[in-house]
Design an enzyme around this catalytic site. Sequence first.
Site, PDB file in Angstrom:
ATOM      1  N   CYS A   1      39.100  -2.867 -19.857  1.00 46.17           N
ATOM      2  CA  CYS A   1      38.676  -4.129 -19.262  1.00 46.17           C
ATOM      3  C   CYS A   1      37.605  -3.886 -18.201  1.00 46.17           C
ATOM      4  O   CYS A   1      37.684  -2.958 -17.416  1.00 46.17           O
ATOM      5  CB  CYS A   1      39.815  -4.906 -18.616  1.00 46.17           C
TER       6      CYS A   1
ATOM      7  N   ARG B   1      34.177  -0.447 -21.835  1.00 47.06           N
ATOM      8  CA  ARG B   1      35.521  -0.447 -21.263  1.00 47.06           C
ATOM      9  C   ARG B   1      36.518  -1.231 -22.113  1.00 47.06           C
ATOM     10  O   ARG B   1      37.730  -1.161 -21.897  1.00 47.06           O
ATOM     11  CB  ARG B   1      35.486  -1.047 -19.853  1.00 47.06           C
TER      12      ARG B   1
ATOM     13  N   TRP C   1      40.245  -5.154 -22.958  1.00 47.40           N
ATOM     14  CA  TRP C   1      40.965  -4.203 -23.807  1.00 47.40           C
ATOM     15  C   TRP C   1      42.420  -4.609 -23.672  1.00 47.40           C
ATOM     16  O   TRP C   1      43.016  -4.497 -22.613  1.00 47.40           O
ATOM     17  CB  TRP C   1      40.745  -2.776 -23.305  1.00 47.40           C
TER      18      TRP C   1
ATOM     19  N   ASN D   1      41.343  -6.820 -14.058  1.00 47.66           N
ATOM     20  CA  ASN D   1      41.448  -5.545 -14.780  1.00 47.66           C
ATOM     21  C   ASN D   1      42.609  -4.786 -14.163  1.00 47.66           C
ATOM     22  O   ASN D   1      42.604  -4.523 -12.969  1.00 47.66           O
ATOM     23  CB  ASN D   1      40.140  -4.757 -14.611  1.00 47.66           C
ATOM     24  N   GLY D   2      43.592  -4.454 -14.990  1.00 44.79           N
ATOM     25  CA  GLY D   2      44.758  -3.742 -14.460  1.00 44.79           C
ATOM     26  C   GLY D   2      46.005  -4.249 -15.142  1.00 44.79           C
ATOM     27  O   GLY D   2      45.935  -4.811 -16.239  1.00 44.79           O
TER      28      GLY D   2
ATOM     29  N   GLU E   1      40.350  19.124 -30.349  1.00 44.69           N
ATOM     30  CA  GLU E   1      39.261  18.183 -30.055  1.00 44.69           C
ATOM     31  C   GLU E   1      38.605  17.702 -31.351  1.00 44.69           C
ATOM     32  O   GLU E   1      38.270  16.532 -31.489  1.00 44.69           O
ATOM     33  CB  GLU E   1      38.252  18.862 -29.112  1.00 44.69           C
TER      34      GLU E   1
ATOM     35  N   LYS F   1      38.478  13.790 -32.291  1.00 41.18           N
ATOM     36  CA  LYS F   1      37.204  13.101 -32.540  1.00 41.18           C
ATOM     37  C   LYS F   1      37.267  12.381 -33.885  1.00 41.18           C
ATOM     38  O   LYS F   1      36.857  11.237 -34.015  1.00 41.18           O
ATOM     39  CB  LYS F   1      36.025  14.094 -32.576  1.00 41.18           C
TER      40      LYS F   1
ATOM     41  N   GLU G   1      39.590   9.353 -33.762  1.00 43.03           N
ATOM     42  CA  GLU G   1      39.092   8.272 -32.902  1.00 43.03           C
ATOM     43  C   GLU G   1      38.062   7.404 -33.602  1.00 43.03           C
ATOM     44  O   GLU G   1      38.092   6.189 -33.488  1.00 43.03           O
ATOM     45  CB  GLU G   1      38.408   8.861 -31.658  1.00 43.03           C
TER      46      GLU G   1
ATOM     47  N   HIS H   1      54.264  27.146 -40.299  1.00 40.28           N
ATOM     48  CA  HIS H   1      55.559  26.631 -39.847  1.00 40.28           C
ATOM     49  C   HIS H   1      55.654  25.115 -39.983  1.00 40.28           C
ATOM     50  O   HIS H   1      56.438  24.481 -39.280  1.00 40.28           O
ATOM     51  CB  HIS H   1      55.802  27.043 -38.387  1.00 40.28           C
TER      52      HIS H   1
ATOM     53  N   LYS I   1      36.742   3.395 -23.147  1.00 41.72           N
ATOM     54  CA  LYS I   1      36.193   4.625 -22.571  1.00 41.72           C
ATOM     55  C   LYS I   1      36.937   5.042 -21.313  1.00 41.72           C
ATOM     56  O   LYS I   1      37.084   6.220 -21.027  1.00 41.72           O
ATOM     57  CB  LYS I   1      34.713   4.427 -22.251  1.00 41.72           C
TER      58      LYS I   1
END
Length: 640
Positions: A2, A27, A80, A106-107, A515, A519, A522, A538, A635
């Site tokens: 947000c 955001r 968001w 925002n929060g 990573e 990526k 995402e 395993h 982000k």
Amino acid sequence: MCGIVALIGSREAAPQLLEGLRQLEYRGYDSAGIATVAVEAGCIPARLHCLRAEGKLVNLTARVEAQGAPGLCGIGHTRWATHGKPEERNAHPHLDGSGQLAVVQNGIIENHRVLREELQAKGVVFKSDTDTEVIPHLVARRLAELQAGGLLASGSLLLRAVQEVLPLLHGAYALAVVWAQAPGALVVARKAAPLLIGLGEGEFLCASDTPALAGFTRTILPMEDGEVALLTPLGIELYDAAGERVQRTPTLLSGTEHVADKRSFRHFMLKEIHEQPETAALWVARHLPEPTVGAAAPLVALPLDAGLLDGLERVQLLACGTSRHAAQVGAYLLEQLAGIPTDVFYASEFRYAPPPLSAHTLTVGVTQSGETADTLAALAMEQERRRQVADPAYAPRLLGITNRAESSLGRLVDQVLDIGAGIEVGVAATKTFLGQLLAFYGLAFALAERRGGSINGRSPEQRRALAQQLRQLPQQLRALVDDHDRRCEALAHRFAETQDVIFLGRGINYPIALEGALKLKEISYIHAEGYPAGEMKHGPIALLDAQVPVVSIAVPGTVFDKVLSNAQEAKARDAQLIGVAPEGPDTELFDVVLPVPEVDELLSPLLTVIPMQLLSYHIAAHRGLDVDQPRNLAKSVTVE
Ligand code: G6P
């Protein structure tokens, strides 16, 4: 997570609000909305124009163009979703029952359910599922009470009502409020969520982050926790949580690149991948001084206070997401290069199950945005519990590694290592990851030199050789990015129908496998798992068949042969093998090689990550997905 904007001044607010939201869209982009206050024919109350739209900002922009949102004062929000689905009725701003008061936030208001029930019991009707909607109802009711007591509508009254409501709200928030009965006033407040006030000429623009302010002003006043401000075209009144007036000098926005510009690239992410040679060149220029013959100059110049590093016995790293992968590489470096015991924690786990306190410990928060709520909360908790201990050996020593020195992180920790990568817009972190890795190389070198004769870690000669190799990094990255951009684009079609991909790595390249998998997940929505190559047998080996590609990072060093053997095990199960490896007879077992130059194994993550980023990028782009704004992500995650 947000973004909010708010403007008051002497020109039409809507265009600037929309521009601010455009800069904050990274955001969150589930929905967006603005509310403006317009005085029509001199009448008070003025008219509140509230327009909201589900989906990306273009939908809201079209609505504003079609319907108009006049007024010299307004607030805006890009969402968001946390509480309530991403539908128009849950989009901000939220209004009180009369439609005269609007709030963006925002929060998370953690006690919203209790507050909602109390308000409903008093007859308030809610129109959304959000936690935020309690705020306009609470403020409006308080305003009504104050007015019933004989007080006249004004900006000061709105300020007072907000100040009296804030103690009822539990959680973290940054919010902005406008009221049709006080059209020349805007009230903003923050608690544990970022909010900055930009000072223009006869106008003020508040925003969650600097990109929204960059085209407006360079003079900013970052709000501190618990502060509330009343803004009018004539000035700012700033108050602390106790209601005391605060005077603070504004600061200048540092750095040059605050405005997002895609240049000629198709996506921000691709542009940011291509900017990594410059990120490395800047780091080399700043921190790797030219060796001087015979002089005992440090290998790496890092502007860190001795008080943070002297006598260190342990390091703990707190981070989330991609930053945590950088921290995992960092831990490897701190242990193998500097010989200092290091632990890595998910910030969200650390806070609720912290390890026993250790003496002489450096705690490092790693967050490119400097605003990730879990990381900030974990750091604050660590700072607080160490302050409670009388023995100075346990005193807090907090360092931040971030791309935003001016962020909340910067204000919390003792010192910041600014990675200086410039603004990153793509939600999937790329150049900031490289910048974080480089910060860890710097920190590991600095600690290794300080610890000099440590029995662990690399010798001074080995360190000198490593520093020498690091100087080549910008050129190596330039060649690698250009080469793999072409190779990965050509390869992407092979993954069009893929459902699962396994990424394998060992040692310092295990976090790079994680990573690579993150990526891909995402931005391409393909399921992927990163695994230590030796662990594949395993469990994940059960998934392998001809439909499951395996990306294996195999670089010369301590585990080269082992990783090749693990890749053979995958090949024996018909998996398609993609090797991130040097070309040569050793790596002929791979169906495809994405070649990386041979460097000291300790430096290899700086190179092996490039094909990971470009492979994910081109697969997602080939699938026609929104690479820069993948679904459900944001982000900067400013809620816990
Ligand atoms: C979000 C982003 C990730 C990022 C993580 C941590 O989840 O989508 O890309 O790695 O937050 O962000 P930070 O700003 O703390 O590095």
